[in-house]
Write a protein that holds these residues in place. Structure first.
Motif, PDB file in Angstrom:
ATOM      1  N   ARG A 127     -13.481 -70.248  91.245  1.00  0.00           N
ATOM      2  CA  ARG A 127     -12.779 -69.398  92.209  1.00  0.00           C
ATOM      3  C   ARG A 127     -13.013 -69.891  93.629  1.00  0.00           C
ATOM      4  NH1 ARG A 127     -10.803 -64.899  90.255  1.00  0.00           N
ATOM      5  NH2 ARG A 127     -11.518 -64.091  88.279  1.00  0.00           N
ATOM      6  N   ASP A 128     -12.079 -69.528  94.492  1.00  0.00           N
ATOM      7  CA  ASP A 128     -12.205 -69.706  95.934  1.00  0.00           C
ATOM      8  C   ASP A 128     -12.346 -71.171  96.352  1.00  0.00           C
ATOM      9  OD1 ASP A 128     -12.289 -68.861  98.581  1.00  0.00           O
ATOM     10  OD2 ASP A 128     -14.437 -68.463  98.532  1.00  0.00           O
ATOM     11  N   TYR A 129     -11.307 -71.928  96.107  1.00  0.00           N
ATOM     12  CA  TYR A 129     -11.258 -73.337  96.493  1.00  0.00           C
ATOM     13  C   TYR A 129     -10.328 -73.519  97.692  1.00  0.00           C
ATOM     14  CZ  TYR A 129     -13.137 -74.697  91.872  1.00  0.00           C
ATOM     15  OH  TYR A 129     -13.914 -74.875  90.755  1.00  0.00           O
ATOM     16  N   VAL A 130     -10.474 -74.642  98.358  1.00  0.00           N
ATOM     17  CA  VAL A 130      -9.482 -75.101  99.317  1.00  0.00           C
ATOM     18  C   VAL A 130      -9.132 -76.530  98.896  1.00  0.00           C
ATOM     19  CG1 VAL A 130     -11.113 -75.918 101.086  1.00  0.00           C
ATOM     20  CG2 VAL A 130      -8.822 -75.245 101.748  1.00  0.00           C
ATOM     21  N   VAL A 131      -7.836 -76.810  98.783  1.00  0.00           N
ATOM     22  CA  VAL A 131      -7.334 -78.117  98.363  1.00  0.00           C
ATOM     23  C   VAL A 131      -6.734 -78.791  99.595  1.00  0.00           C
ATOM     24  CG1 VAL A 131      -5.702 -79.343  96.870  1.00  0.00           C
ATOM     25  CG2 VAL A 131      -6.786 -77.231  96.060  1.00  0.00           C
ATOM     26  N   ILE A 132      -7.225 -79.997  99.896  1.00  0.00           N
ATOM     27  CA  ILE A 132      -6.740 -80.734 101.058  1.00  0.00           C
ATOM     28  C   ILE A 132      -6.114 -82.034 100.574  1.00  0.00           C
ATOM     29  CG2 ILE A 132      -7.357 -81.818 103.252  1.00  0.00           C
ATOM     30  CD1 ILE A 132      -9.854 -79.859 103.102  1.00  0.00           C
ATOM     31  N   ILE A 133      -4.900 -82.291 101.016  1.00  0.00           N
ATOM     32  CA  ILE A 133      -4.191 -83.521 100.681  1.00  0.00           C
ATOM     33  C   ILE A 133      -3.968 -84.273 101.982  1.00  0.00           C
ATOM     34  CG2 ILE A 133      -2.142 -84.538  99.640  1.00  0.00           C
ATOM     35  CD1 ILE A 133      -1.861 -81.812  98.114  1.00  0.00           C
ATOM     36  N   GLU A 134      -4.559 -85.450 102.087  1.00  0.00           N
ATOM     37  CA  GLU A 134      -4.432 -86.259 103.294  1.00  0.00           C
ATOM     38  C   GLU A 134      -3.462 -87.408 103.051  1.00  0.00           C
ATOM     39  OE1 GLU A 134      -8.646 -85.881 105.564  1.00  0.00           O
ATOM     40  OE2 GLU A 134      -8.695 -87.118 103.756  1.00  0.00           O
ATOM     41  N   ALA A 135      -2.527 -87.587 103.971  1.00  0.00           N
ATOM     42  CA  ALA A 135      -1.607 -88.728 103.929  1.00  0.00           C
ATOM     43  C   ALA A 135      -2.274 -89.871 104.696  1.00  0.00           C
ATOM     44  CB  ALA A 135      -0.275 -88.363 104.575  1.00  0.00           C
ATOM     45  N   LEU A 173      -5.654 -91.571 109.200  1.00  0.00           N
ATOM     46  CA  LEU A 173      -5.081 -90.300 108.779  1.00  0.00           C
ATOM     47  C   LEU A 173      -3.754 -90.060 109.489  1.00  0.00           C
ATOM     48  CD1 LEU A 173      -5.537 -87.618 107.216  1.00  0.00           C
ATOM     49  CD2 LEU A 173      -6.618 -86.751 109.294  1.00  0.00           C
ATOM     50  N   LEU A 174      -2.700 -89.834 108.707  1.00  0.00           N
ATOM     51  CA  LEU A 174      -1.395 -89.524 109.284  1.00  0.00           C
ATOM     52  C   LEU A 174      -1.181 -88.015 109.397  1.00  0.00           C
ATOM     53  CD1 LEU A 174       0.865 -92.084 107.379  1.00  0.00           C
ATOM     54  CD2 LEU A 174      -0.086 -92.275 109.694  1.00  0.00           C
ATOM     55  N   GLY A 175      -1.794 -87.272 108.502  1.00  0.00           N
ATOM     56  CA  GLY A 175      -1.659 -85.817 108.499  1.00  0.00           C
ATOM     57  C   GLY A 175      -2.241 -85.260 107.222  1.00  0.00           C
ATOM     58  N   SER A 176      -2.360 -83.942 107.163  1.00  0.00           N
ATOM     59  CA  SER A 176      -2.922 -83.341 105.956  1.00  0.00           C
ATOM     60  C   SER A 176      -2.323 -81.972 105.688  1.00  0.00           C
ATOM     61  CB  SER A 176      -4.447 -83.238 106.061  1.00  0.00           C
ATOM     62  OG  SER A 176      -4.814 -82.385 107.116  1.00  0.00           O
ATOM     63  N   SER A 177      -2.490 -81.541 104.461  1.00  0.00           N
ATOM     64  CA  SER A 177      -2.068 -80.228 104.005  1.00  0.00           C
ATOM     65  C   SER A 177      -3.312 -79.510 103.504  1.00  0.00           C
ATOM     66  CB  SER A 177      -1.057 -80.385 102.864  1.00  0.00           C
ATOM     67  OG  SER A 177      -0.760 -79.134 102.287  1.00  0.00           O
ATOM     68  N   CYS A 178      -3.506 -78.280 103.913  1.00  0.00           N
ATOM     69  CA  CYS A 178      -4.684 -77.506 103.531  1.00  0.00           C
ATOM     70  C   CYS A 178      -4.197 -76.234 102.841  1.00  0.00           C
ATOM     71  CB  CYS A 178      -5.506 -77.176 104.771  1.00  0.00           C
ATOM     72  SG  CYS A 178      -7.038 -76.294 104.437  1.00  0.00           S
ATOM     73  N   ASN A 179      -4.725 -75.978 101.639  1.00  0.00           N
ATOM     74  CA  ASN A 179      -4.203 -74.901 100.815  1.00  0.00           C
ATOM     75  C   ASN A 179      -5.325 -74.134 100.135  1.00  0.00           C
ATOM     76  OD1 ASN A 179      -1.249 -76.026 100.740  1.00  0.00           O
ATOM     77  ND2 ASN A 179      -2.623 -77.726 100.346  1.00  0.00           N
ATOM     78  N   TYR A 180      -5.275 -72.823 100.209  1.00  0.00           N
ATOM     79  CA  TYR A 180      -6.263 -71.991  99.526  1.00  0.00           C
ATOM     80  C   TYR A 180      -5.840 -71.810  98.075  1.00  0.00           C
ATOM     81  CZ  TYR A 180      -7.918 -71.039 104.203  1.00  0.00           C
ATOM     82  OH  TYR A 180      -8.401 -71.183 105.472  1.00  0.00           O
ATOM     83  N   LEU A 181      -6.792 -71.953  97.179  1.00  0.00           N
ATOM     84  CA  LEU A 181      -6.557 -71.789  95.739  1.00  0.00           C
ATOM     85  C   LEU A 181      -7.552 -70.740  95.263  1.00  0.00           C
ATOM     86  CD1 LEU A 181      -5.107 -72.773  93.165  1.00  0.00           C
ATOM     87  CD2 LEU A 181      -6.841 -74.575  93.002  1.00  0.00           C
ATOM     88  N   ASP A 182      -7.046 -69.551  94.935  1.00  0.00           N
ATOM     89  CA  ASP A 182      -7.925 -68.442  94.569  1.00  0.00           C
ATOM     90  C   ASP A 182      -8.755 -68.718  93.324  1.00  0.00           C
ATOM     91  OD1 ASP A 182      -7.246 -66.817  96.725  1.00  0.00           O
ATOM     92  OD2 ASP A 182      -5.507 -65.988  95.677  1.00  0.00           O
ATOM     93  N   SER A 183      -8.114 -69.258  92.291  1.00  0.00           N
ATOM     94  CA  SER A 183      -8.880 -69.511  91.075  1.00  0.00           C
ATOM     95  C   SER A 183      -8.189 -70.544  90.192  1.00  0.00           C
ATOM     96  CB  SER A 183      -9.091 -68.216  90.284  1.00  0.00           C
ATOM     97  OG  SER A 183      -7.859 -67.740  89.783  1.00  0.00           O
TER      98      SER A 183
END
Length: 166
Positions: free
Chosen positions: A112-120, A129-139
Protein backbone atom coordinates in the motif's frame (compact mmCIF):
# COMPACT_ATOMS: atom_id res chain seq x y z
CA UNK A 1 12.94 28.48 -14.62
CA UNK A 2 12.27 28.21 -18.32
CA UNK A 3 12.45 24.83 -20.11
CA UNK A 4 14.21 24.46 -23.44
CA UNK A 5 11.90 25.17 -26.41
CA UNK A 6 11.94 21.62 -27.80
CA UNK A 7 10.81 20.36 -24.41
CA UNK A 8 7.66 22.47 -24.46
CA UNK A 9 5.93 19.69 -26.37
CA UNK A 10 6.50 17.34 -23.44
CA UNK A 11 3.78 19.22 -21.63
CA UNK A 12 1.22 17.41 -23.76
CA UNK A 13 2.73 13.99 -23.13
CA UNK A 14 0.65 11.68 -21.00
CA UNK A 15 1.16 8.30 -19.46
CA UNK A 16 -1.43 5.68 -18.62
CA UNK A 17 -0.58 2.95 -16.14
CA UNK A 18 -2.80 -0.09 -15.96
CA UNK A 19 -2.62 -2.65 -13.22
CA UNK A 20 -3.70 -6.19 -13.94
CA UNK A 21 -3.54 -9.57 -12.34
CA UNK A 22 -0.04 -10.99 -12.36
CA UNK A 23 0.55 -13.23 -15.35
CA UNK A 24 2.54 -16.45 -15.35
CA UNK A 25 5.57 -14.36 -16.31
CA UNK A 26 4.99 -12.33 -13.12
CA UNK A 27 4.04 -9.04 -14.73
CA UNK A 28 2.04 -7.12 -12.11
CA UNK A 29 1.97 -3.53 -13.36
CA UNK A 30 1.41 -2.76 -17.01
CA UNK A 31 2.50 0.63 -18.28
CA UNK A 32 1.28 2.22 -21.46
CA UNK A 33 3.09 5.36 -22.47
CA UNK A 34 1.73 8.00 -24.85
CA UNK A 35 3.91 10.83 -26.06
CA UNK A 36 3.99 13.43 -28.78
CA UNK A 37 6.06 12.27 -31.77
CA UNK A 38 7.66 15.71 -31.88
CA UNK A 39 9.45 14.84 -28.64
CA UNK A 40 10.17 11.20 -29.41
CA UNK A 41 13.49 11.90 -31.13
CA UNK A 42 14.87 13.45 -27.90
CA UNK A 43 13.86 10.56 -25.60
CA UNK A 44 16.29 7.67 -25.30
CA UNK A 45 14.67 5.74 -22.45
CA UNK A 46 12.11 5.77 -19.66
CA UNK A 47 13.15 4.99 -16.11
CA UNK A 48 10.54 3.69 -13.65
CA UNK A 49 11.03 3.89 -9.88
CA UNK A 50 8.65 3.21 -6.99
CA UNK A 51 8.83 4.61 -3.46
CA UNK A 52 6.97 3.51 -0.32
CA UNK A 53 5.09 5.98 1.90
CA UNK A 54 3.74 7.69 -1.18
CA UNK A 55 1.33 10.08 0.57
CA UNK A 56 4.19 11.45 2.68
CA UNK A 57 6.03 12.46 -0.50
CA UNK A 58 5.41 15.59 -2.52
CA UNK A 59 5.30 14.94 -6.26
CA UNK A 60 6.11 18.55 -7.10
CA UNK A 61 9.38 18.24 -5.17
CA UNK A 62 10.26 14.85 -6.68
CA UNK A 63 9.78 16.25 -10.19
CA UNK A 64 12.12 19.23 -9.78
CA UNK A 65 15.28 17.14 -10.16
CA UNK A 66 16.44 13.57 -10.71
CA UNK A 67 14.95 11.18 -8.17
CA UNK A 68 18.38 9.69 -7.47
CA UNK A 69 19.51 13.07 -6.10
CA UNK A 70 16.58 13.25 -3.68
CA UNK A 71 16.21 9.81 -2.13
CA UNK A 72 18.53 7.17 -0.75
CA UNK A 73 18.97 4.01 -2.79
CA UNK A 74 17.45 1.86 -0.03
CA UNK A 75 14.21 3.88 -0.22
CA UNK A 76 13.55 2.61 -3.76
CA UNK A 77 11.34 -0.47 -4.01
CA UNK A 78 13.00 -3.40 -5.82
CA UNK A 79 11.11 -4.03 -9.07
CA UNK A 80 11.27 -6.90 -11.52
CA UNK A 81 11.18 -6.28 -15.24
CA UNK A 82 9.55 -8.47 -17.87
CA UNK A 83 12.96 -10.06 -18.58
CA UNK A 84 13.18 -11.26 -14.95
CA UNK A 85 15.92 -8.82 -13.94
CA UNK A 86 15.45 -7.04 -10.62
CA UNK A 87 16.52 -3.52 -9.75
CA UNK A 88 15.65 -0.39 -7.84
CA UNK A 89 14.92 1.26 -11.19
CA UNK A 90 13.79 -0.26 -14.46
CA UNK A 91 14.89 1.34 -17.68
CA UNK A 92 12.96 0.82 -20.90
CA UNK A 93 14.53 1.93 -24.20
CA UNK A 94 12.29 4.38 -26.01
CA UNK A 95 10.52 2.51 -28.76
CA UNK A 96 7.42 4.59 -29.41
CA UNK A 97 5.06 3.34 -32.10
CA UNK A 98 3.83 5.60 -34.89
CA UNK A 99 0.90 6.49 -32.63
CA UNK A 100 3.29 7.65 -29.91
CA UNK A 101 2.64 4.73 -27.56
CA UNK A 102 4.90 2.22 -25.86
CA UNK A 103 4.10 -0.86 -23.78
CA UNK A 104 6.11 -1.61 -20.62
CA UNK A 105 5.54 -3.80 -17.58
CA UNK A 106 7.00 -4.36 -14.13
CA UNK A 107 6.39 -6.45 -11.02
CA UNK A 108 6.09 -4.48 -7.82
CA UNK A 109 5.52 -6.05 -4.40
CA UNK A 110 2.02 -6.34 -3.00
CA UNK A 111 1.57 -3.37 -0.69
CA UNK A 112 0.00 0.00 0.00
CA UNK A 113 0.83 3.67 -0.38
CA UNK A 114 3.32 3.83 -3.23
CA UNK A 115 4.42 6.64 -5.50
CA UNK A 116 5.39 5.67 -9.07
CA UNK A 117 7.80 7.99 -10.89
CA UNK A 118 8.50 7.69 -14.61
CA UNK A 119 11.45 9.75 -15.84
CA UNK A 120 11.99 10.54 -19.52
CA UNK A 121 15.74 10.35 -20.23
CA UNK A 122 17.58 11.98 -23.11
CA UNK A 123 19.57 10.11 -25.75
CA UNK A 124 22.78 11.90 -24.68
CA UNK A 125 25.63 10.28 -22.78
CA UNK A 126 25.37 10.69 -19.89
CA UNK A 127 21.61 10.98 -20.12
CA UNK A 128 19.83 14.00 -18.71
CA UNK A 129 16.35 14.30 -17.29
CA UNK A 130 13.80 15.64 -19.78
CA UNK A 131 10.81 15.40 -17.45
CA UNK A 132 8.93 13.08 -15.16
CA UNK A 133 5.51 11.85 -14.16
CA UNK A 134 4.68 11.29 -10.49
CA UNK A 135 1.69 9.17 -9.54
CA UNK A 136 0.21 7.97 -6.26
CA UNK A 137 -0.71 4.27 -6.18
CA UNK A 138 -2.89 3.39 -3.19
CA UNK A 139 -2.35 -0.34 -3.29
CA UNK A 140 -1.16 -3.34 -5.27
CA UNK A 141 -2.90 -6.60 -4.44
CA UNK A 142 -2.20 -10.19 -5.37
CA UNK A 143 -5.47 -10.18 -7.33
CA UNK A 144 -6.64 -7.90 -10.11
CA UNK A 145 -5.85 -4.20 -9.61
CA UNK A 146 -7.74 -1.17 -10.91
CA UNK A 147 -6.04 0.84 -13.68
CA UNK A 148 -4.11 3.95 -12.71
CA UNK A 149 -4.10 6.94 -15.06
CA UNK A 150 -0.73 8.64 -14.74
CA UNK A 151 -0.11 12.36 -14.57
CA UNK A 152 1.40 14.17 -17.57
CA UNK A 153 5.17 14.48 -17.75
CA UNK A 154 6.29 17.67 -16.03
CA UNK A 155 9.10 19.60 -17.70
CA UNK A 156 12.38 19.89 -15.84
CA UNK A 157 14.99 22.56 -16.49
CA UNK A 158 17.56 20.95 -14.16
CA UNK A 159 20.61 19.31 -15.70
CA UNK A 160 21.27 16.06 -13.89
CA UNK A 161 22.22 12.46 -14.68
CA UNK A 162 19.16 10.43 -13.58
CA UNK A 163 20.94 7.06 -13.82
CA UNK A 164 20.09 4.77 -10.89
CA UNK A 165 22.31 1.71 -10.40
CA UNK A 166 20.51 -1.65 -10.02
Amino acid sequence: MSPRPFLSLLLGATLALGCGAPSEAGTGLGLELRMSQAVASEVGAFQVVVLRDGRERRCAELQRACVQQQVKSEELVVLQGPNGKKGRALRFPAALSEGGTQQMSADIPVGRDYVVIIEALSRTNPPRLLGSSCNYLDSVSATRNEPLIAAPITLTAVECDPTIAP
